[in-house]
Design a protein around this motif. Structure first.
Motif, PDB file in Angstrom:
ATOM      1  N   LEU A 161      36.683  62.551  22.027  1.00 28.32           N
ATOM      2  CA  LEU A 161      35.667  61.791  21.306  1.00 28.32           C
ATOM      3  C   LEU A 161      35.513  60.386  21.884  1.00 28.32           C
ATOM      4  N   LEU A 162      36.628  59.761  22.224  1.00 30.57           N
ATOM      5  CA  LEU A 162      36.572  58.418  22.795  1.00 30.57           C
ATOM      6  C   LEU A 162      35.961  58.444  24.195  1.00 30.57           C
ATOM      7  N   THR A 163      36.250  59.502  24.953  1.00 27.08           N
ATOM      8  CA  THR A 163      35.638  59.635  26.272  1.00 27.08           C
ATOM      9  C   THR A 163      34.126  59.773  26.163  1.00 27.08           C
ATOM     10  N   GLN A 164      33.672  60.546  25.186  1.00 30.06           N
ATOM     11  CA  GLN A 164      32.232  60.680  24.959  1.00 30.06           C
ATOM     12  C   GLN A 164      31.626  59.349  24.515  1.00 30.06           C
ATOM     13  N   THR A 165      32.393  58.547  23.787  1.00 30.53           N
ATOM     14  CA  THR A 165      31.913  57.230  23.374  1.00 30.53           C
ATOM     15  C   THR A 165      31.749  56.309  24.581  1.00 30.53           C
ATOM     16  N   ILE A 166      32.623  56.449  25.571  1.00 33.73           N
ATOM     17  CA  ILE A 166      32.477  55.668  26.806  1.00 33.73           C
ATOM     18  C   ILE A 166      31.188  56.063  27.518  1.00 33.73           C
ATOM     19  N   VAL A 167      30.905  57.357  27.553  1.00 38.44           N
ATOM     20  CA  VAL A 167      29.646  57.821  28.147  1.00 38.44           C
ATOM     21  C   VAL A 167      28.462  57.261  27.368  1.00 38.44           C
ATOM     22  N   LEU A 168      28.591  57.214  26.043  1.00 38.19           N
ATOM     23  CA  LEU A 168      27.546  56.636  25.205  1.00 38.19           C
ATOM     24  C   LEU A 168      27.337  55.167  25.538  1.00 38.19           C
ATOM     25  N   PHE A 169      28.431  54.436  25.722  1.00 38.16           N
ATOM     26  CA  PHE A 169      28.336  53.013  26.091  1.00 38.16           C
ATOM     27  C   PHE A 169      27.525  52.845  27.373  1.00 38.16           C
ATOM     28  N   GLN A 170      27.753  53.716  28.329  1.00 41.97           N
ATOM     29  CA  GLN A 170      26.994  53.636  29.578  1.00 41.97           C
ATOM     30  C   GLN A 170      25.532  54.018  29.355  1.00 41.97           C
ATOM     31  N   ASP A 171      25.298  55.014  28.502  1.00 41.73           N
ATOM     32  CA  ASP A 171      23.926  55.482  28.277  1.00 41.73           C
ATOM     33  C   ASP A 171      23.076  54.474  27.521  1.00 41.73           C
ATOM     34  N   THR A 172      23.719  53.565  26.782  1.00 47.08           N
ATOM     35  CA  THR A 172      22.924  52.592  26.027  1.00 47.08           C
ATOM     36  C   THR A 172      22.078  51.705  26.943  1.00 47.08           C
ATOM     37  N   SER A 173      22.413  51.664  28.235  1.00 40.90           N
ATOM     38  CA  SER A 173      21.608  50.870  29.170  1.00 40.90           C
ATOM     39  C   SER A 173      20.192  51.421  29.291  1.00 40.90           C
ATOM     40  N   LEU A 174      19.967  52.658  28.825  1.00 42.73           N
ATOM     41  CA  LEU A 174      18.626  53.245  28.905  1.00 42.73           C
ATOM     42  C   LEU A 174      17.634  52.569  27.963  1.00 42.73           C
ATOM     43  N   VAL A 175      18.131  51.832  26.964  1.00 39.91           N
ATOM     44  CA  VAL A 175      17.194  51.146  26.065  1.00 39.91           C
ATOM     45  C   VAL A 175      16.458  50.032  26.803  1.00 39.91           C
ATOM     46  N   TYR A 176      16.880  49.775  28.024  1.00 41.69           N
ATOM     47  CA  TYR A 176      16.175  48.809  28.866  1.00 41.69           C
ATOM     48  C   TYR A 176      14.703  49.184  29.025  1.00 41.69           C
ATOM     49  N   VAL A 177      14.394  50.484  28.964  1.00 41.56           N
ATOM     50  CA  VAL A 177      13.008  50.924  29.152  1.00 41.56           C
ATOM     51  C   VAL A 177      12.127  50.488  27.984  1.00 41.56           C
ATOM     52  N   LEU A 178      12.729  50.139  26.840  1.00 36.34           N
ATOM     53  CA  LEU A 178      11.969  49.653  25.694  1.00 36.34           C
ATOM     54  C   LEU A 178      11.975  48.123  25.617  1.00 36.34           C
ATOM     55  N   SER A 179      12.443  47.502  26.683  1.00 39.48           N
ATOM     56  CA  SER A 179      12.513  46.031  26.753  1.00 39.48           C
ATOM     57  C   SER A 179      13.422  45.436  25.686  1.00 39.48           C
TER      58      SER A 179
END
Length: 230
Positions: A161-179
């Protein structure tokens, strides 16, 4: 080659990058992980329940969500849901959702699908004798899951679960597309303002790398301790 780089722009922007950008990234990660874990556990219980319709619906949801690109769903939710809300409510104009709500709901939907599979495997790893013993003691199905199965499954699956949370932390950079001014968005704004794209993007990549490596090392240490306890 590095002589032409102006790394002082990083020093001047540290407050904005971490106080505004990184704090938003960590907040979005924490809220998405918590919501994904709650709904993911419910989806896992639906798939493992004796009700065929619930299991079919939960499985369809997981397969559907995991087959879609995350960035595409972020766009869909942000641009289409306001018009869907207008159609459902009969409003005169699209319902305002906002970039933060759009990104948070999208991440919770996605993480629920992934966390559900982790929790399902964790629940199935528990010996069948324990639910049977709990039933013999007079516990209901919900009590058995709450007091016997889920605590053990959560402990077994905590490193994953914590490993998946690390992946989530990296994926949050995608909100960049919404400025949205997350850490990457903040770095991008500074880079475009000062004309220092290479320096800022290198620094952003380094920060993500360091945080992810430290978090991954901590997860491995936790996994070793859990293995010793067993």
């Amino acid at each position: 080659m590095l002589a032409n780089f102006d790394f002082d722009v990083i020093r001047r922007s540290l407050g904005y990058l971490f106080i505004d950008g990184m704090s938003f990234t960590l907040l979005l990660t924490a809220l998405s992980a918590a919501g994904g874990l709650i709904f993911g556990t419910l989806i896992a219980l639906m798939r493992l329940s004796g009700y065929r319709t619930l299991g079919w619906f939960a499985g369809l949801y997981v397969d559907f969500i995991r087959s879609l690109p995350l960035v595409l769903v972020i766009f869909w939710f942000y641009f289409l849901v306001p018009y869907i809300g207008q159609w459902l409510t009969g409003a005169s104009r699209p319902i305002s959702v906002g970039p933060f709500a759009s990104s948070l709901i999208t991440f919770i939907m996605f993480e629920a699908a992934y966390f559900s599979e982790i929790m399902r495997s964790g629940i199935q790893s528990i010996s069948r004798g324990q639910p049977a013993a709990a039933s013999a003691l007079g516990l209901t199905y919900s009590q058995t899951m709450r007091y016997v199965v889920l605590p053990q499954a959560f402990r077994n699956m905590l490193p994953v679960l914590l490993t998946q949370t690390i992946v989530l932390f990296q994926d949050t950079s995608l909100v960049y597309v919404l400025s949205i001014p997350d850490f990457l968005g903040a770095a991008s704004k500074v880079a475009q303002r000062d004309g220092r794209l290479v320096e800022m993007y290198l620094f952003a990549a380094l920060v993500y790398f360091v945080i992810s490596c430290v978090a991954s090392f901590s997860v491995r240490q936790l996994q070793s301790r859990i293995a010793i306890v067993r």
